[in-house]
Motif scaffolding. Structure first.
Motif, mmCIF file in Angstrom:
data_model
loop_
_atom_site.group_PDB
_atom_site.id
_atom_site.type_symbol
_atom_site.label_atom_id
_atom_site.label_comp_id
_atom_site.label_asym_id
_atom_site.label_seq_id
_atom_site.Cartn_x
_atom_site.Cartn_y
_atom_site.Cartn_z
ATOM 1 N N THR A 1 0.824 -1.220 0.000
ATOM 2 C CA THR A 1 0.000 0.000 0.000
ATOM 3 C C THR A 1 0.853 1.262 0.000
ATOM 4 O O THR A 1 0.328 2.377 -0.048
ATOM 5 N N ARG A 2 2.143 1.099 0.072
ATOM 6 C CA ARG A 2 3.017 2.283 0.060
ATOM 7 C C ARG A 2 2.787 3.094 -1.213
ATOM 8 O O ARG A 2 2.567 2.532 -2.285
ATOM 9 N N ARG A 3 2.959 4.383 -1.056
ATOM 10 C CA ARG A 3 2.669 5.261 -2.187
ATOM 11 C C ARG A 3 3.973 5.898 -2.688
ATOM 12 O O ARG A 3 4.836 6.256 -1.880
ATOM 13 N N LEU A 4 4.092 6.033 -4.009
ATOM 14 C CA LEU A 4 5.201 6.805 -4.584
ATOM 15 C C LEU A 4 4.626 8.052 -5.222
ATOM 16 O O LEU A 4 3.736 7.971 -6.080
ATOM 17 N N GLU A 5 5.121 9.195 -4.826
ATOM 18 C CA GLU A 5 4.718 10.456 -5.445
ATOM 19 C C GLU A 5 5.935 10.969 -6.211
ATOM 20 O O GLU A 5 6.948 11.335 -5.603
ATOM 21 N N LEU A 6 5.856 10.922 -7.530
ATOM 22 C CA LEU A 6 7.004 11.315 -8.362
ATOM 23 C C LEU A 6 6.620 12.579 -9.119
ATOM 24 O O LEU A 6 5.658 12.577 -9.896
ATOM 25 N N ARG A 7 7.362 13.654 -8.879
ATOM 26 C CA ARG A 7 6.998 14.955 -9.449
ATOM 27 C C ARG A 7 8.162 15.555 -10.225
ATOM 28 O O ARG A 7 9.324 15.316 -9.899
ATOM 29 N N GLU A 8 7.804 16.385 -11.213
ATOM 30 C CA GLU A 8 8.846 17.144 -11.932
ATOM 31 C C GLU A 8 9.449 18.196 -11.007
ATOM 32 O O GLU A 8 10.653 18.378 -10.963
ATOM 33 N N GLU A 9 8.584 18.914 -10.296
ATOM 34 C CA GLU A 9 9.054 20.037 -9.481
ATOM 35 C C GLU A 9 8.182 20.200 -8.247
ATOM 36 O O GLU A 9 6.957 20.111 -8.332
ATOM 37 N N VAL A 10 8.827 20.390 -7.106
ATOM 38 C CA VAL A 10 8.098 20.727 -5.871
ATOM 39 C C VAL A 10 8.937 21.764 -5.131
ATOM 40 O O VAL A 10 10.144 21.883 -5.378
ATOM 41 N N PRO A 11 8.318 22.510 -4.188
ATOM 42 C CA PRO A 11 9.165 23.372 -3.349
ATOM 43 C C PRO A 11 10.170 22.519 -2.567
ATOM 44 O O PRO A 11 11.371 22.726 -2.629
ATOM 45 N N SER A 12 9.658 21.539 -1.822
ATOM 46 C CA SER A 12 10.527 20.623 -1.079
ATOM 47 C C SER A 12 9.800 19.281 -0.952
ATOM 48 O O SER A 12 8.615 19.253 -0.579
ATOM 49 N N THR A 13 10.505 18.200 -1.220
ATOM 50 C CA THR A 13 9.870 16.877 -1.059
ATOM 51 C C THR A 13 9.480 16.649 0.397
ATOM 52 O O THR A 13 8.540 15.892 0.679
ATOM 53 N N GLN A 14 10.171 17.310 1.334
ATOM 54 C CA GLN A 14 9.838 17.151 2.755
ATOM 55 C C GLN A 14 8.408 17.628 3.013
ATOM 56 O O GLN A 14 7.629 16.956 3.672
ATOM 57 N N ASP A 15 8.094 18.821 2.495
ATOM 58 C CA ASP A 15 6.772 19.393 2.764
ATOM 59 C C ASP A 15 5.667 18.532 2.156
ATOM 60 O O ASP A 15 4.638 18.295 2.782
ATOM 61 N N LEU A 16 5.888 18.076 0.921
ATOM 62 C CA LEU A 16 4.866 17.240 0.291
ATOM 63 C C LEU A 16 4.705 15.931 1.069
ATOM 64 O O LEU A 16 3.584 15.432 1.251
ATOM 65 N N ALA A 17 5.815 15.386 1.575
ATOM 66 C CA ALA A 17 5.724 14.139 2.353
ATOM 67 C C ALA A 17 4.901 14.358 3.621
ATOM 68 O O ALA A 17 4.062 13.527 3.979
ATOM 69 N N PHE A 18 5.108 15.496 4.306
ATOM 70 C CA PHE A 18 4.303 15.768 5.506
ATOM 71 C C PHE A 18 2.828 15.902 5.148
ATOM 72 O O PHE A 18 1.952 15.423 5.877
#
Ligand code: BTN
Length: 267
Positions: A20-37
């Motif tokens: 059930t683990r999720r992978l979020e793969l993006r071209e661009e984010v401010p910070s992967t930390q923030d999206l993970a939270f």
């Protein structure tokens, strides 16, 4: 392919540890930390990962910026939901992550690294990767950490900011060719799951040993900042839990703990 990564291979690597683990793969984010939270807030399970080709606001330890240009590195965050009991020991998780990054770089890119305590990966004296562990609204009943890893892969020397050129390196600089970032991340996920399983099984000593075996500058005279105070001594030992032990010029021993320390350098 997405953001320079092979999505199918990455998804398989993330899900090997839990379907059930999720992978979020993006071209661009401010910070992967923030999206993970944010994903964690919405219930993303343990081991879910956020990977971006580029970060516009990547951050490092101690409030520093982390340069994260497109195509130049592995910029990834992993959600860790930990058992409440026994109480988690984040220092051991950070040490296990440092060892996992070292193993992944060796296996997938043929780059040998040492660990500059507390959690920088070096090739000789230059930093190739860093680790950032963060928590927000810590709940002892449901401990949650986000583990951020940044690995420089594709930069040539002139791609680093002038003030970093003597301090930073990349796989490309070390090996002459930019590596396949998917292979590095797949190796990292495998190593991280393996070391997390060891820790869950109580193998704290094995993690400490693997961490200390890779220690940079052991036996050398080093300087570091403890808070804002410079400290100089011979590096006698490193421990993820207990900190570094230094032999001072007057023969006394001094222990410095990770949360107060930065910028260890050989003299
Ligand atoms: C350090 O050495 O100071 C830690 C650097 C950590 C950088 C990574 S890149 C992915 C994740 N997202 C961030 O904003 N920071 C971490």
């Amino acid at each position: 392919m997405s953001g320079g990564y092979d999505r199918a291979r990455l998804e398989a690597a993330v899900r090997r540890g839990g379907p059930t683990r999720r992978l979020e793969l993006r071209e661009e984010v401010p910070s992967t930390q923030d999206l993970a939270f944010t994903l964690a807030e919405y219930g993303a399970p343990d081991g879910s990962a956020v990977v971006a080709d580029r970060q516009t606001n990547g951050r490092g330890r101690l409030g520093r910026d982390w340069e994260s240009p497109a195509g130049m590195g592995v910029w990834a965050s992993v959600i860790l939901r930990l058992p409440a009991s026994p109480p988690p020991r984040p220092q051991l998780l950070v040490a296990a992550t440092a060892v996992a990054v070292a193993e992944a770089l060796e296996r997938a890119a043929g780059v040998r690294t040492t660990i500059r305590w507390p959690n920088d990966l070096l090739v000789e004296t230059r930093k190739i990767a860093g680790i950032l562990v963060e928590t927000r609204d810590w709940e002892p009943a449901a401990p949650l950490l986000v583990l951020g890893v940044g690995i420089n892969t594709g930069q040539a020397g002139e791609d680093f900011a002038p003030e970093l050129r003597d301090l930073a390196t990349s796989v490309r600089i070390e090996k002459g060719t930019a590596p396949d970032r998917t292979s590095i991340l797949v190796a990292l996920m495998e190593a991280l799951d393996r070391w997390r399983a060891s820790l869950a099984g109580g193998a704290h000593a094995a993690v400490e040993e693997a961490f200390a075996d890779r220690a940079a500058y052991l036996g050398m005279t080093v300087t570091l900042l403890e808070g804002s105070v410079p400290v100089k001594g011979e590096l006698v030992s490193i421990s993820a839990v207990d900190g570094v032990k230094l032999r001072m010029a007057d023969g006394s021993r001094r222990v410095v703990r990770a949360e107060h320390a930065r910028e260890m350098r050989p003299v």
